[in-house]
Motif scaffolding. Structure first.
Motif, PDB file in Angstrom:
ATOM      1  N   PHE A 145      27.337 -16.549  17.327  1.00 29.17           N
ATOM      2  CA  PHE A 145      27.645 -17.409  18.480  1.00 29.17           C
ATOM      3  C   PHE A 145      28.941 -18.185  18.221  1.00 29.17           C
ATOM      4  O   PHE A 145      29.846 -18.214  19.060  1.00 29.17           O
ATOM      5  CB  PHE A 145      26.480 -18.379  18.718  1.00 29.17           C
ATOM      6  CG  PHE A 145      26.839 -19.541  19.598  1.00 29.17           C
ATOM      7  CD1 PHE A 145      26.943 -19.373  20.971  1.00 29.17           C
ATOM      8  CD2 PHE A 145      27.078 -20.796  19.053  1.00 29.17           C
ATOM      9  CE1 PHE A 145      27.297 -20.446  21.791  1.00 29.17           C
ATOM     10  CE2 PHE A 145      27.427 -21.862  19.868  1.00 29.17           C
ATOM     11  CZ  PHE A 145      27.540 -21.690  21.238  1.00 29.17           C
ATOM     12  N   MET A 148      27.725 -13.774  24.827  1.00 22.34           N
ATOM     13  CA  MET A 148      26.369 -14.060  24.359  1.00 22.34           C
ATOM     14  C   MET A 148      25.620 -12.758  24.077  1.00 22.34           C
ATOM     15  O   MET A 148      24.894 -12.646  23.083  1.00 22.34           O
ATOM     16  CB  MET A 148      25.624 -14.904  25.402  1.00 22.34           C
ATOM     17  CG  MET A 148      24.343 -15.510  24.889  1.00 22.34           C
ATOM     18  SD  MET A 148      24.578 -16.607  23.452  1.00 22.34           S
ATOM     19  CE  MET A 148      24.816 -18.198  24.257  1.00 22.34           C
ATOM     20  N   CYS A 151      19.053 -22.612  20.344  1.00 22.47           N
ATOM     21  CA  CYS A 151      18.795 -21.222  19.949  1.00 22.47           C
ATOM     22  C   CYS A 151      17.586 -20.629  20.658  1.00 22.47           C
ATOM     23  O   CYS A 151      17.350 -19.430  20.570  1.00 22.47           O
ATOM     24  CB  CYS A 151      18.630 -21.119  18.436  1.00 22.47           C
ATOM     25  SG  CYS A 151      20.140 -21.569  17.598  1.00 22.47           S
ATOM     26  N   LEU A 162      19.250 -20.579  24.658  1.00 17.80           N
ATOM     27  CA  LEU A 162      20.638 -20.095  24.626  1.00 17.80           C
ATOM     28  C   LEU A 162      21.569 -20.927  25.512  1.00 17.80           C
ATOM     29  O   LEU A 162      22.668 -20.495  25.843  1.00 17.80           O
ATOM     30  CB  LEU A 162      20.729 -18.607  24.983  1.00 17.80           C
ATOM     31  CG  LEU A 162      19.960 -17.668  24.048  1.00 17.80           C
ATOM     32  CD1 LEU A 162      20.253 -16.214  24.370  1.00 17.80           C
ATOM     33  CD2 LEU A 162      20.283 -17.949  22.575  1.00 17.80           C
ATOM     34  N   LEU A 221      21.206 -16.964  15.057  1.00 19.22           N
ATOM     35  CA  LEU A 221      22.327 -16.649  15.951  1.00 19.22           C
ATOM     36  C   LEU A 221      23.579 -17.501  15.716  1.00 19.22           C
ATOM     37  O   LEU A 221      24.645 -17.218  16.243  1.00 19.22           O
ATOM     38  CB  LEU A 221      21.850 -16.843  17.405  1.00 19.22           C
ATOM     39  CG  LEU A 221      22.728 -16.297  18.518  1.00 19.22           C
ATOM     40  CD1 LEU A 221      22.848 -14.781  18.413  1.00 19.22           C
ATOM     41  CD2 LEU A 221      22.174 -16.684  19.883  1.00 19.22           C
ATOM     42  N   ASP A 276      18.525 -22.557  13.267  1.00 16.65           N
ATOM     43  CA  ASP A 276      18.690 -21.501  14.288  1.00 16.65           C
ATOM     44  C   ASP A 276      17.502 -20.548  14.345  1.00 16.65           C
ATOM     45  O   ASP A 276      16.953 -20.275  15.403  1.00 16.65           O
ATOM     46  CB  ASP A 276      20.036 -20.764  14.152  1.00 16.65           C
ATOM     47  CG  ASP A 276      20.290 -20.103  12.817  1.00 16.65           C
ATOM     48  OD1 ASP A 276      19.476 -20.285  11.880  1.00 16.65           O
ATOM     49  OD2 ASP A 276      21.309 -19.389  12.694  1.00 16.65           O
ATOM     50  N   ALA A 335      24.175 -11.563  20.369  1.00 14.72           N
ATOM     51  CA  ALA A 335      22.804 -11.087  20.106  1.00 14.72           C
ATOM     52  C   ALA A 335      22.839  -9.686  19.495  1.00 14.72           C
ATOM     53  O   ALA A 335      22.058  -9.368  18.580  1.00 14.72           O
ATOM     54  CB  ALA A 335      22.004 -11.090  21.400  1.00 14.72           C
ATOM     55  N   LEU A 337      24.445 -25.323  20.560  1.00 11.17           N
ATOM     56  CA  LEU A 337      23.642 -24.197  21.042  1.00 11.17           C
ATOM     57  C   LEU A 337      22.169 -24.516  20.853  1.00 11.17           C
ATOM     58  O   LEU A 337      21.747 -24.958  19.776  1.00 11.17           O
ATOM     59  CB  LEU A 337      23.989 -22.928  20.247  1.00 11.17           C
ATOM     60  CG  LEU A 337      23.115 -21.702  20.540  1.00 11.17           C
ATOM     61  CD1 LEU A 337      23.366 -21.165  21.945  1.00 11.17           C
ATOM     62  CD2 LEU A 337      23.370 -20.597  19.515  1.00 11.17           C
ATOM     63  N   TYR A 380      24.314 -23.641  25.969  1.00 12.92           N
ATOM     64  CA  TYR A 380      25.354 -24.072  25.035  1.00 12.92           C
ATOM     65  C   TYR A 380      26.331 -24.980  25.758  1.00 12.92           C
ATOM     66  O   TYR A 380      26.386 -25.012  26.990  1.00 12.92           O
ATOM     67  CB  TYR A 380      26.092 -22.858  24.455  1.00 12.92           C
ATOM     68  CG  TYR A 380      26.776 -22.036  25.505  1.00 12.92           C
ATOM     69  CD1 TYR A 380      26.085 -21.017  26.159  1.00 12.92           C
ATOM     70  CD2 TYR A 380      28.092 -22.305  25.886  1.00 12.92           C
ATOM     71  CE1 TYR A 380      26.693 -20.282  27.154  1.00 12.92           C
ATOM     72  CE2 TYR A 380      28.705 -21.565  26.882  1.00 12.92           C
ATOM     73  CZ  TYR A 380      28.000 -20.553  27.505  1.00 12.92           C
ATOM     74  OH  TYR A 380      28.604 -19.837  28.510  1.00 12.92           O
TER      75      TYR A 380
END
Ligand code: GLA
Length: 402
Positions: A184, A160, A199, A202, A180, A40, A164, A197, A204
């Motif tokens: 997540f 999301m 990373c 972003l 993340l 990640d 973050a 995901l 997914y």
């Protein structure tokens, strides 16, 4: 502990501690990392699942600017002012909780009330199942719920953004340089689904695990090691050194993270690279590839192939990233010979904590018993074995009008 009784425990504990009924309750699951170990923070790909073990935060708003937080599991209390939140507190759970209040205020503006809450739950602590992200997400939804007059209802974009925000809290406030993955996973979980995901972008996807959905069996080696204790950050530095090597040759724009290095690049430069760093990089890059293949395997309904990728991931952690341990390796050895085993690997940071195994649902009880007995016979330690299912992500609700 069944999930309903976790909620009851939190509410009863609130009544005992504060002499009143809690008005808002939030819960968030733990998570397992199915594929994509230490990818990640290298801008890579992960495949995870939320599991049906939860942290529950129950509480109510108070007048003033003071937060009073009680942990049922630790039987400790922390009190701080919302006007100037500092890590100060030595206990890990307290620092995480303060970090959430800090980050929520930084991102969404000052909280308009103080609060009192209890934290309870059944996510094994410090075992690689993201008890800390689970605490963060449940606490954040509780606080957002207070701000919105009850329950926080977040769509995926809001989730999301919150993931973050909570990652920032862990990085900047708690001082753990994680990626993340954890935040997540606990926010995006879906029953009977895995989560993939990217990373960097972003992007997914929620990927069905199939029907019947396999059991996700977590085996706890009962050797707990704090994530913040240095090994994790050291691995980050080792990965960054390889990035620097390629930046010197390819330029900083072309190579920002390990994600931008290909396995071919690595192979060509192999003899020039430092012998430790190149193995770390090989792990990360082959993990990205395993995530891609794993997503394809799930889409094709091929759980056997997915399981093989998990086992290959464990071997790569053990040999290249060197974040396994004797206990984790022994748990995988015991699992490989147990009924219903499809694949297994260490979950999360590594060095201690848990393995995660994909197991045919109807054989999960036999599998668990075999691993318990075999591991105890070989190592003298009887592992805790949790038979889990992929679960929904964090949520909150009003439980009483204050
Ligand atoms: C820990 C971190 C995650 C991730 C994993 C390893 O769980 O919190 O961000 O880096 O380790 O994949």
């Amino acid at each position: 502990m069944k999930s309903r009784s976790i909620d009851e425990t939190a509410r009863n504990a609130f009544m005992t501690a504060f002499g009143a009924r809690a008005s808002v309750e939030a819960r968030a699951p733990g998570r397992v990392e199915l594929l994509g170990n230490h990818t990640d923070y290298n801008g890579g790909l992960v495949l995870a699942a939320a599991i049906d073990r939860y942290t529950v935060v129950a509480g109510r708003a108070t007048s003033g600017r003071v937060a009073t937080v009680r942990s049922v599991q630790f039987n400790q209390e922390d009190v701080f002012t919302l006007d100037k939140i500092e890590p100060g507190e030595p206990s890990s759970w307290g620092r995480y909780m303060r970090g959430v209040a800090w980050a929520v205020q930084e991102r969404f503006g000052p909280l308009c009330t103080g609060f009192e809450v209890v934290i309870s739950g059944n996510v094994p602590l410090g075992a690689g199942l993201s008890s800390s992200a689970s605490l963060q997400a449940s606490a954040a939804l509780f606080l957002l719920g207070l701000g919105q007059g009850g329950a926080a209802d977040l769509d995926d974009a809001g989730r999301m953004d919150l993931a973050a925000t909570l990652r920032r809290s862990e990085n900047e406030f708690v001082g753990v340089n994680s990626g993340l993955l954890d935040q997540f996973s606990v926010l995006f979980g879906r029953a009977d689904h895995a989560l993939s995901l990217d990373c960097r972008t972003l992007e997914y996807e929620r990927l069905p695990l199939g029907r019947p959905s396999p059991a996700i069996v977590v085996c706890d080696s009962k050797t707990s090691r704090r994530l913040a204790d240095g090994m994790y950050n050291r691995r980050r530095v080792e990965c960054e050194r390889i990035v620097t090597y390629f930046q010197v040759r390819g330029g900083k724009d072309a190579v920002q993270q390990l994600r931008d290095v290909t396995l071919d690049d690595l192979e060509s430069a192999w003899n020039d690279l430092d012998p430790v760093g190149r193995k770390r990089a090989r792990h990360v890059l082959t993990e990205n590839e395993r995530v891609r293949q794993g997503a394809d395997a799930l889409k094709a309904g091929d759980l056997a192939a997915f399981g093989r990728l998990m086992s290959a991931s464990h071997a790569s952690s053990r040999d290249d990233f060197e974040n396994s341990s004797q206990g984790l390796d022994a748990l995988i050895d015991a699992a490989e010979a147990a009924p219903g085993f499809l694949g297994g690997k260490l979950s999360g940071a590594g060095w201690a904590g848990c393995t995660v195994n994909l197991v045919q649902t109807d054989r999960a009880d036999d599998f668990a018993e075999t691993v318990r007995v075999e591991h105890a016979r070989r190592t003298g330690v009887t592992p805790d074995v949790h038979i889990c299912q992929a679960a929904e992500g964090a949520s909150s609700r009003i439980i009483a009008n204050s």
